[in-house]
Every structure is written in C-alpha cells, then in structure tokens.
Enzyme design. Structure first.
Site, PDB file in Angstrom:
ATOM      1  N   TRP A   1     -11.714   7.509  -9.142  1.00 27.06           N
ATOM      2  CA  TRP A   1     -12.490   8.170  -8.750  1.00 27.06           C
ATOM      3  C   TRP A   1     -13.737   8.865  -9.116  1.00 27.06           C
ATOM      4  O   TRP A   1     -12.638  10.041  -9.390  1.00 27.06           O
ATOM      5  CB  TRP A   1     -12.645   8.181  -7.385  1.00 27.06           C
ATOM      6  CG  TRP A   1     -11.931   6.980  -5.926  1.00 27.06           C
ATOM      7  CD1 TRP A   1     -10.957   7.630  -5.402  1.00 27.06           C
ATOM      8  CD2 TRP A   1     -12.590   6.350  -5.777  1.00 27.06           C
ATOM      9  NE1 TRP A   1     -11.180   6.311  -4.592  1.00 27.06           N
ATOM     10  CE2 TRP A   1     -11.909   5.526  -4.680  1.00 27.06           C
ATOM     11  CE3 TRP A   1     -13.740   5.735  -6.024  1.00 27.06           C
ATOM     12  CZ2 TRP A   1     -12.703   4.690  -4.095  1.00 27.06           C
ATOM     13  CZ3 TRP A   1     -14.591   4.671  -5.535  1.00 27.06           C
ATOM     14  CH2 TRP A   1     -13.993   3.916  -4.205  1.00 27.06           C
TER      15      TRP A   1
ATOM     16  N   GLU B   1      -4.648  10.986   5.236  1.00 23.71           N
ATOM     17  CA  GLU B   1      -3.766   9.948   5.576  1.00 23.71           C
ATOM     18  C   GLU B   1      -5.412   9.361   6.704  1.00 23.71           C
ATOM     19  O   GLU B   1      -5.626   9.941   7.271  1.00 23.71           O
ATOM     20  CB  GLU B   1      -3.115   9.835   6.291  1.00 23.71           C
ATOM     21  CG  GLU B   1      -2.571   8.573   7.000  1.00 23.71           C
ATOM     22  CD  GLU B   1      -3.022   6.764   6.917  1.00 23.71           C
ATOM     23  OE1 GLU B   1      -2.056   7.301   5.711  1.00 23.71           O
ATOM     24  OE2 GLU B   1      -3.832   6.801   7.646  1.00 23.71           O
ATOM     25  N   SER B   2      -5.649   8.640   6.184  1.00 22.58           N
ATOM     26  CA  SER B   2      -7.316   8.413   7.900  1.00 22.58           C
ATOM     27  C   SER B   2      -6.521   8.605   9.232  1.00 22.58           C
ATOM     28  O   SER B   2      -7.685   9.314   9.971  1.00 22.58           O
ATOM     29  CB  SER B   2      -8.213   7.101   6.844  1.00 22.58           C
ATOM     30  OG  SER B   2      -7.455   6.001   7.129  1.00 22.58           O
TER      31      SER B   2
ATOM     32  N   ARG C   1      -0.664   8.204  -5.886  1.00 24.54           N
ATOM     33  CA  ARG C   1      -3.009   7.683  -5.984  1.00 24.54           C
ATOM     34  C   ARG C   1      -3.742   8.737  -5.708  1.00 24.54           C
ATOM     35  O   ARG C   1      -3.825   9.178  -5.358  1.00 24.54           O
ATOM     36  CB  ARG C   1      -2.498   6.370  -5.699  1.00 24.54           C
ATOM     37  CG  ARG C   1      -1.241   5.395  -5.575  1.00 24.54           C
ATOM     38  CD  ARG C   1      -1.924   3.892  -5.455  1.00 24.54           C
ATOM     39  NE  ARG C   1      -3.346   3.386  -6.305  1.00 24.54           N
ATOM     40  CZ  ARG C   1      -3.377   3.048  -7.607  1.00 24.54           C
ATOM     41  NH1 ARG C   1      -1.294   2.629  -8.091  1.00 24.54           N
ATOM     42  NH2 ARG C   1      -4.273   2.389  -8.554  1.00 24.54           N
ATOM     43  N   PHE C   2      -4.740   8.916  -6.223  1.00 27.67           N
ATOM     44  CA  PHE C   2      -5.678   9.492  -5.762  1.00 27.67           C
ATOM     45  C   PHE C   2      -6.735   9.057  -4.706  1.00 27.67           C
ATOM     46  O   PHE C   2      -7.586   8.317  -5.507  1.00 27.67           O
ATOM     47  CB  PHE C   2      -6.133  10.702  -7.336  1.00 27.67           C
ATOM     48  CG  PHE C   2      -5.674  11.197  -8.332  1.00 27.67           C
ATOM     49  CD1 PHE C   2      -4.892  11.890  -8.143  1.00 27.67           C
ATOM     50  CD2 PHE C   2      -5.405  10.015  -8.797  1.00 27.67           C
ATOM     51  CE1 PHE C   2      -3.907  12.517  -9.135  1.00 27.67           C
ATOM     52  CE2 PHE C   2      -3.756  10.386 -10.295  1.00 27.67           C
ATOM     53  CZ  PHE C   2      -3.478  11.802 -10.073  1.00 27.67           C
ATOM     54  N   THR C   3      -6.659   8.950  -3.623  1.00 28.21           N
ATOM     55  CA  THR C   3      -7.242   8.534  -2.941  1.00 28.21           C
ATOM     56  C   THR C   3      -8.218   8.559  -1.852  1.00 28.21           C
ATOM     57  O   THR C   3      -8.057  10.306  -1.570  1.00 28.21           O
ATOM     58  CB  THR C   3      -6.755   7.192  -2.008  1.00 28.21           C
ATOM     59  OG1 THR C   3      -4.996   8.106  -1.123  1.00 28.21           O
ATOM     60  CG2 THR C   3      -5.546   6.934  -2.505  1.00 28.21           C
ATOM     61  N   VAL C   4      -8.973   7.987  -1.129  1.00 31.63           N
ATOM     62  CA  VAL C   4     -10.128   8.917  -0.587  1.00 31.63           C
ATOM     63  C   VAL C   4      -9.971   7.706   0.744  1.00 31.63           C
ATOM     64  O   VAL C   4      -9.147   6.901   0.650  1.00 31.63           O
ATOM     65  CB  VAL C   4     -11.255   8.130  -0.832  1.00 31.63           C
ATOM     66  CG1 VAL C   4     -12.408   9.298  -1.877  1.00 31.63           C
ATOM     67  CG2 VAL C   4     -11.893   7.610  -1.412  1.00 31.63           C
TER      68      VAL C   4
ATOM     69  N   ARG D   1       0.977  -1.106   0.117  1.00 32.88           N
ATOM     70  CA  ARG D   1       0.172  -0.081  -0.052  1.00 32.88           C
ATOM     71  C   ARG D   1       0.556   1.103   0.169  1.00 32.88           C
ATOM     72  O   ARG D   1       2.037   1.321   0.275  1.00 32.88           O
ATOM     73  CB  ARG D   1      -1.409   0.012   1.046  1.00 32.88           C
ATOM     74  CG  ARG D   1      -2.345   1.330   1.218  1.00 32.88           C
ATOM     75  CD  ARG D   1      -2.922   1.079   2.356  1.00 32.88           C
ATOM     76  NE  ARG D   1      -3.853  -0.150   2.563  1.00 32.88           N
ATOM     77  CZ  ARG D   1      -5.023   0.141   1.757  1.00 32.88           C
ATOM     78  NH1 ARG D   1      -5.766   1.004   0.306  1.00 32.88           N
ATOM     79  NH2 ARG D   1      -5.081  -1.102   1.103  1.00 32.88           N
TER      80      ARG D   1
ATOM     81  N   CYS E   1     -15.449   2.131   0.782  1.00 28.74           N
ATOM     82  CA  CYS E   1     -13.944   2.680   1.324  1.00 28.74           C
ATOM     83  C   CYS E   1     -13.645   2.346   2.789  1.00 28.74           C
ATOM     84  O   CYS E   1     -14.353   3.274   3.148  1.00 28.74           O
ATOM     85  CB  CYS E   1     -13.122   3.459   0.660  1.00 28.74           C
ATOM     86  SG  CYS E   1     -11.340   4.089   1.707  1.00 28.74           S
TER      87      CYS E   1
HETATM   88  N1  LIG Z   1      -3.606   5.614   3.336  1.00 26.36           N
HETATM   89  C1  LIG Z   1      -4.672   5.925   3.112  1.00 26.36           C
HETATM   90  C2  LIG Z   1      -4.891   4.753   2.033  1.00 26.36           C
HETATM   91  C3  LIG Z   1      -6.682   5.001   1.345  1.00 26.36           C
HETATM   92  C4  LIG Z   1      -6.656   4.331   0.389  1.00 26.36           C
HETATM   93  O1  LIG Z   1      -6.080   3.322  -0.151  1.00 26.36           O
HETATM   94  N2  LIG Z   1      -8.272   4.344  -0.799  1.00 26.36           N
HETATM   95  C5  LIG Z   1      -8.465   3.583  -1.945  1.00 26.36           C
HETATM   96  C6  LIG Z   1      -9.868   3.399  -1.606  1.00 26.36           C
HETATM   97  S1  LIG Z   1     -10.337   2.164  -0.705  1.00 26.36           S
HETATM   98  C7  LIG Z   1      -8.368   4.957  -2.866  1.00 26.36           C
HETATM   99  O2  LIG Z   1      -8.979   5.954  -3.100  1.00 26.36           O
HETATM  100  N3  LIG Z   1      -7.650   4.578  -4.516  1.00 26.36           N
HETATM  101  C8  LIG Z   1      -7.506   5.090  -5.211  1.00 26.36           C
HETATM  102  C9  LIG Z   1      -6.328   4.017  -6.026  1.00 26.36           C
HETATM  103  O3  LIG Z   1      -5.372   3.882  -5.414  1.00 26.36           O
HETATM  104  O4  LIG Z   1      -7.194   4.702  -6.774  1.00 26.36           O
HETATM  105  C10 LIG Z   1      -5.420   5.927   3.783  1.00 26.36           C
HETATM  106  O5  LIG Z   1      -5.982   5.349   4.588  1.00 26.36           O
HETATM  107  O6  LIG Z   1      -6.058   7.466   3.987  1.00 26.36           O
END
Ligand SMILES: N[C@@H](CCC(=O)N[C@@H](CS)C(=O)NCC(=O)O)C(=O)O
Length: 364
Positions: free
Chosen positions: A81, A170-171, A152-155, A17, A48
C-alpha cells in the site's frame, strides 16, 4: 503484496489468511494506551472490507473528531500500500482527516472509472497523504513500530501518535476498542449511547460472526484466490449456502417487523439480530456491498448476484446504505472496484475494470 501466490498454500491450492501481529488495547487501566482525543489515528484503505468495518464503527460511535484517518491509494502494487506523495501544496489540501472517509467523497461509481490509471494522483480522490510523518508507504509505519517486522503490511492500522507505534492491526479487535466506551467522553454526544455489542447479545453476535467470517467475509477470498477448481467449487458453494442462511434469518426478522410496523416501517428495522443494529451487521456489510460490484465477477462468486438472488439481504443492504450515513459515507465504489481489479494481476492480468453493475447499489 499484489501477488496472490504469496497468500496460498501450495499443496492444496487453498488460501490462508495471515494472523495479525499487533494486538494491544486502549483503556484507562492500560499501562501505555490510555484513551484521549486526537492521540490515535487510523490508516485504512477504502477498498478493504476489514478496514471498512473500522471506519463504519468510528462513524457510528461519533468518533470522527476524535480519531483522524489517512487513506491509502486504491492501487496496491508489488511494494504494498502507498499514500499520495507529500508536497508543500498537498499540505495545503490535507483533506478533512476528521470526516467519515477522510475527506474523500463517497459517491456511487463514476462512469469514467475504467480509464483511471494506476498511477493517478488525485489528492483526496485516489487517496490522501500520510498526514503524520509524510511517509510514502504503509510499510514505513510498520518499520517505525517494529524495525524487524517481517509479516504482511496490512490495513487497517490503529496507530498511537504519542508512543509512535501500532496499537492494533486486527480489525475485529479495533472495532471492539472503538465500541468499548473508552472514547465516549470525547465522542459526539448524539452517538455515544450506541452499543454495537450489548452484553446480553454478545454470545449471539459471536456465533453469527464466526460463521459469517469463515464462509462469507473470508469465504469470497477463499473462492477468489483458490488455485484449483476443486477448492474453488467447494468455497463458492459454501459462500452461497451461507448467504442463503443469512437470507433466512433476515426473512424471519422482516416478517416479524412487518407484523409490527407494516411493510414500509419494517425496512428500517431490518437487522441480523432482532430490530437492533449490532456488530454482526457492521461485519457483514463490507462484504455484501462489495458483492455485486466485485466478488461476482472478480472472485467468480457468480451463482447469483445479491440483488437477483437474495431479496432480503439486498433490502438489508440498501437500508443500511441509504438510511444510515455511517455506512454510505464510508462506502467508495470507485476505490472498491479499482482496487480489486487492478491489484491482483494473477486474477485479472490485464487490469481491465468492468463497467457494471449500474447502479453499484439499487435505490431503496
Ligand atoms: N486480519 C486483518 C486482515 C487485514 C487484511 O488482510 N488487509 C488486506 C487488505 S483487504 C491488506 O492490507 N493486505 C496487504 C497485504 O497483504 O500485503 C484484519 O481483519 O484486520
């Protein structure tokens, strides 16, 4: 990205990750990010598990009228997303950005979920618009914050509307910011007394979080995205070994509570630490509530279901879901099931969403 290949270490087939990039905090002494009502915004996916922690904490701490929320569409496609398209009519139906899950009803799974298409655009059902800039994609927020962003573009994303940038993505840190008390003066007074991380329990909470993260929260992903049978078997065994460890902790806590309150009274006292709801429960819940509906089949974590193999974990789950609105009101089984089964073509190439389990969670 929907292609899980991008996540994996090619050499041994194991899943790694990415480390989050925006790591600021909010406090009265911070040079930029001061606490205020209506200044900060959360961007989440209801599917998520990491974003789910932040929604639960926001609701538990009485911050739903302090921090607004936009919800991405459950389907994460090759460009990442997306939000629902903005139009003048969608602006009239903005949805309640100050509700626990941004106006999206959180009900047990609808029976028609398998026939919903990936381009379904039901406003306030499949997601919301992006309320502040009317962007179509989450990545546009990342580029607004940092034009050269290359990760990465994460939520989840905790956004500052004043400086128009990301405070933190970072959650585990976002939930500590929300719990820290800096928003207490703006919060619902009935809820601002709750402390999910009391000083005297901090070491114990950190210890539980550390193995729960590695072996359960992220463990199910390591099993599900494994690209070799050896890695998969190792990871899935570790998931179940540690679920057994959780079962054991909850069994001891339950027996203690039964001796004090009787069998019926004990249920509402069932938590990972003593009789107290803490951050450890908030961080475990999003994984356990997704386990039977998704991880058992989609990530092949099928040595047992929670409901059949872990009675104490199941009771703990049902108590949180049915007795504490912050958990139930932020749990959307449709987003959860549709997201995983339609957004990972390497795991589920045909994108067929399994019907069960029925019900998604058992009654209390
Ligand atoms: N370390 C981050 C991980 C967040 C994460 O991996 N989110 C995923 C969704 S479950 C995401 O947005 N993935 C999009 C991608 O990787 O393109 C946290 O805990 O905030």
């Amino acid at each position: 990205m929907s292609d899980t290949k991008k996540w994996a270490n090619a050499e041994d087939g194991s899943f790694k990750r990415q480390v989050s990039s925006f790591r600021e905090t909010i406090s009265p002494s911070h040079a930029i990010f001061k606490p205020a009502k209506g200044r900060y915004w959360l961007y989440v996916s209801l599917a998520c598990p990491w974003a789910h922690r932040t929604l639960i904490t926001r609701a538990l701490k009485g911050l739903t009228s302090v921090i607004g929320v936009s919800v991405v569409h459950w389907n994460m496609d090759a460009k990442g997303w997306r939000f629902l398209p903005y139009s003048a009519s969608s602006a009239d139906e903005l949805g309640d950005v100050y509700s626990p899950a941004s106006g999206i009803a959180c009900t047990p799974t609808s029976s028609s979920v398998s026939s919903v298409t990936n381009d379904s655009q039901r406003l306030g059902v499949d997601g919301t618009i992006e309320h502040n800039y009317h962007y179509n994609r989450l990545k546009e927020l990342y580029y607004k914050a940092h034009p050269n962003y290359n990760a990465r573009f994460t939520v989840p994303v905790l956004w500052d509307l004043e400086t128009q940038t990301i405070v933190n993505n970072e959650s585990s840190e976002i939930i500590r910011i929300l719990n820290s008390g800096v928003f207490d003066e703006f919060a619902d007074p009935e809820k601002n007394q709750l402390d999910l991380l009391p000083k005297e329990l901090e070491a114990q909470i950190d210890e539980i979080n550390s193995w729960v993260y590695n072996t359960i929260n992220n463990g199910v992903y390591k099993a599900g995205f494994a690209e070799s049978p050896q890695v998969y078997e190792k990871e899935v065994s570790s998931v179940f070994e540690h679920l057994q460890k959780v079962e054991h902790i909850l069994r001891i806590n339950y027996d203690t509570a039964v001796s004090k309150y009787g069998a019926e009274g004990a249920v509402s006292k069932l938590f990972l630490i003593n009789e107290q709801l803490t951050e450890a429960d908030v961080r475990l819940y999003p994984t356990i509530v997704r386990f039977d509906p998704v991880y058992v089949q989609h990530f092949k974590c099928n040595l047992s279901t929670i409901r059949d193999g872990f009675p104490m974990v199941d009771l703990w789950l049902r108590n949180l879901y049915w007795n504490i609105p912050a958990f139930r009101d932020t749990t959307n089984f449709d987003h959860i099931k549709l997201h995983y089964t339609r957004s990972h073509p390497r795991v589920n190439p045909l994108g067929i969403t399994p019907l069960g389990p029925v019900p998604a969670i058992l009654p209390l």
